[in-house]
Design an enzyme around this catalytic site. Structure first.
Site, PDB file in Angstrom:
ATOM      1  N   SER A 141      30.514  63.424  77.326  1.00 32.07           N
ATOM      2  CA  SER A 141      30.511  63.781  75.911  1.00 32.07           C
ATOM      3  C   SER A 141      30.666  62.518  75.080  1.00 32.07           C
ATOM      4  O   SER A 141      31.277  61.543  75.523  1.00 32.07           O
ATOM      5  CB  SER A 141      31.674  64.730  75.623  1.00 32.07           C
ATOM      6  OG  SER A 141      32.010  64.736  74.250  1.00 32.07           O
ATOM      7  N   SER A 142      30.150  62.554  73.857  1.00 32.22           N
ATOM      8  CA  SER A 142      30.251  61.379  72.989  1.00 32.22           C
ATOM      9  C   SER A 142      31.686  61.093  72.563  1.00 32.22           C
ATOM     10  O   SER A 142      31.977  60.017  72.043  1.00 32.22           O
ATOM     11  CB  SER A 142      29.370  61.568  71.745  1.00 32.22           C
ATOM     12  OG  SER A 142      29.751  62.737  71.048  1.00 32.22           O
ATOM     13  N   CYS A 143      32.610  62.041  72.801  1.00 35.63           N
ATOM     14  CA  CYS A 143      34.000  61.807  72.397  1.00 35.63           C
ATOM     15  C   CYS A 143      34.714  60.808  73.313  1.00 35.63           C
ATOM     16  O   CYS A 143      35.868  60.467  73.079  1.00 35.63           O
ATOM     17  CB  CYS A 143      34.776  63.110  72.342  1.00 35.63           C
ATOM     18  SG  CYS A 143      35.117  63.809  73.953  1.00 35.63           S
ATOM     19  N   TYR A 180      40.662  65.661  76.661  1.00 35.92           N
ATOM     20  CA  TYR A 180      39.306  65.950  77.139  1.00 35.92           C
ATOM     21  C   TYR A 180      38.534  64.656  77.369  1.00 35.92           C
ATOM     22  O   TYR A 180      37.869  64.479  78.398  1.00 35.92           O
ATOM     23  CB  TYR A 180      38.592  66.825  76.103  1.00 35.92           C
ATOM     24  CG  TYR A 180      37.145  67.108  76.410  1.00 35.92           C
ATOM     25  CD1 TYR A 180      36.781  68.019  77.396  1.00 35.92           C
ATOM     26  CD2 TYR A 180      36.125  66.471  75.695  1.00 35.92           C
ATOM     27  CE1 TYR A 180      35.452  68.285  77.674  1.00 35.92           C
ATOM     28  CE2 TYR A 180      34.787  66.730  75.966  1.00 35.92           C
ATOM     29  CZ  TYR A 180      34.461  67.645  76.956  1.00 35.92           C
ATOM     30  OH  TYR A 180      33.136  67.908  77.227  1.00 35.92           O
ATOM     31  N   LYS A 224      36.806  62.990  80.831  1.00 33.22           N
ATOM     32  CA  LYS A 224      35.395  62.616  80.936  1.00 33.22           C
ATOM     33  C   LYS A 224      35.224  61.138  81.305  1.00 33.22           C
ATOM     34  O   LYS A 224      34.332  60.776  82.080  1.00 33.22           O
ATOM     35  CB  LYS A 224      34.662  62.935  79.622  1.00 33.22           C
ATOM     36  CG  LYS A 224      34.457  64.424  79.396  1.00 33.22           C
ATOM     37  CD  LYS A 224      33.574  65.023  80.470  1.00 33.22           C
ATOM     38  CE  LYS A 224      33.295  66.496  80.266  1.00 33.22           C
ATOM     39  NZ  LYS A 224      32.454  67.048  81.350  1.00 33.22           N
ATOM     40  N   HIS A 247      32.130  74.615  68.399  1.00 30.81           N
ATOM     41  CA  HIS A 247      31.859  73.351  67.732  1.00 30.81           C
ATOM     42  C   HIS A 247      31.324  73.610  66.316  1.00 30.81           C
ATOM     43  O   HIS A 247      31.042  74.744  65.941  1.00 30.81           O
ATOM     44  CB  HIS A 247      30.874  72.521  68.554  1.00 30.81           C
ATOM     45  CG  HIS A 247      31.476  71.961  69.801  1.00 30.81           C
ATOM     46  ND1 HIS A 247      31.238  72.488  71.050  1.00 30.81           N
ATOM     47  CD2 HIS A 247      32.342  70.931  69.994  1.00 30.81           C
ATOM     48  CE1 HIS A 247      31.919  71.798  71.954  1.00 30.81           C
ATOM     49  NE2 HIS A 247      32.588  70.848  71.341  1.00 30.81           N
TER      50      HIS A 247
END
Length: 308
Positions: free
Chosen positions: A108-110, A137, A141, A180
């Protein structure tokens, strides 16, 4: 991948996994290993070991994850880090033990620092502090990326990692408590139009910038990278353009046909100020997104407008 190869898609009923499954079916693949979470609990080490030992997949798409928006990430921090670590630890390790030819881990981009320069390049990973609202989270990742790289370095496994930007599309989650921003917004505007409400309120100031990629584009990129990318590190998958949350709200309002006004609620958190992916690495490999944001939202709206 050859048409007869055995392909395991972990998370095949979610938005990402189902998009990958559709894309593979379109290309003529049919030898799939598919298990729902009730049939195979990926958090259970022994269950995952037994599954891999008996089924011996050739290729693995690891799209299973516990996901959610700001509320869910802030409320269920322990669940987010524990469940995601367990899922990826079990699947990646068993892929190594059972000779999987290639595995793709979807992140994920987070994973990127909250205040990283924009657009986000792959090498910005671990250069600063994370956004606090989804840190557990993100750490899970990041661990998955490093796990794939470590198994490649130590054991020679062809395990690759891809980082999608914000996604939307079929089989998205529209629960207002843990979805989201885009699916939550679509649902809000659809219900407001139906109820003839005078306004819709969006969280925060509306100023944060976000990038959105249709799940079907993501799936095409995943298949492309499964065939063409065999390196350490990660690859961003995005469209390379972003939009403010307020402008997104106006776009959704237009597509839904809502006639009231849009209000902002600055007492609610904005999250990361901007998250735009640098997709030059992916583009240089030979792949670009095709579905525009307006076209994609219109498509999704037609699919879900009578669902609520």
């Amino acid at each position: 991948m050859n048409k007869q190869d055995k392909i395991y898609i972990a998370g095949h009923r979610g938005m990402v996994g189902s998009a990958i499954l559709r894309a593979l079916q379109t290309q003529g693949f049919s030898n799939f290993l598919l298990r729902t979470s009730s049939e195979l609990d990926l958090r259970n080490q022994q269950a995952v070991a037994d599954f891999f030992a008996s089924e011996k997949p050739d290729y693995v798409f690891l799209a299973a994850a516990k996901v959610g928006g700001i509320i869910a990430n802030s409320t269920y921090k322990a669940d987010f880090i524990y469940e995601n670590l367990m899922i990826q630890n079990n699947v990646i390790h068993q892929s190594y033990l059972n000779g999987v030819r290639k595995l793709m881990f979807l992140g994920s981009s987070c994973i990127y620092p909250k205040l990283a320069p924009q657009p986000l390049k792959e090498d910005y990973l671990l250069t600063g502090l994370l956004e606090p609202t989804n840190e557990p989270y993100a750490i899970a990742k990041i661990a998955g990326i490093k796990m794939c790289d470590s198994y490649r370095d130590q054991y020679g496994c062809n395990f690759i990692s891809v980082m999608p930007t914000n996604l939307y599309g079929p089989n998205d989650n529209y629960d207002l408590n843990n979805s989201h921003v885009l699916p939550a917004m679509l649902r809000k505007f659809i219900l407001a139009k139906r109820s003839k409400d005078s306004s819709v309120t969006i969280w925060g100031t509306g100023s944060p910038m976000r990038e959105f990629l249709h799940a079907d584009d993501l799936a095409e990129a995943c298949l492309f990278l499964m065939d063409n990318y065999n390196e350490t590190g990660l690859v961003n998958i995005g469209i390379g353009e972003d939009i403010s949350i307020l402008n997104l709200a106006h776009l959704v309002k237009k597509i839904v046909g809502f006639e009231g006004e849009i209000l902002t609620d600055p007492s609610k958190p904005d999250g990361t100020p901007r998250k735009l992916m640098d997709v030059s690495k992916l583009n240089s490999l030979g792949w670009k997104a095709k579905i525009t944001l307006e076209e994609g939202i219109q498509k999704v709206y037609e699919e879900i407008k009578d669902s609520f």
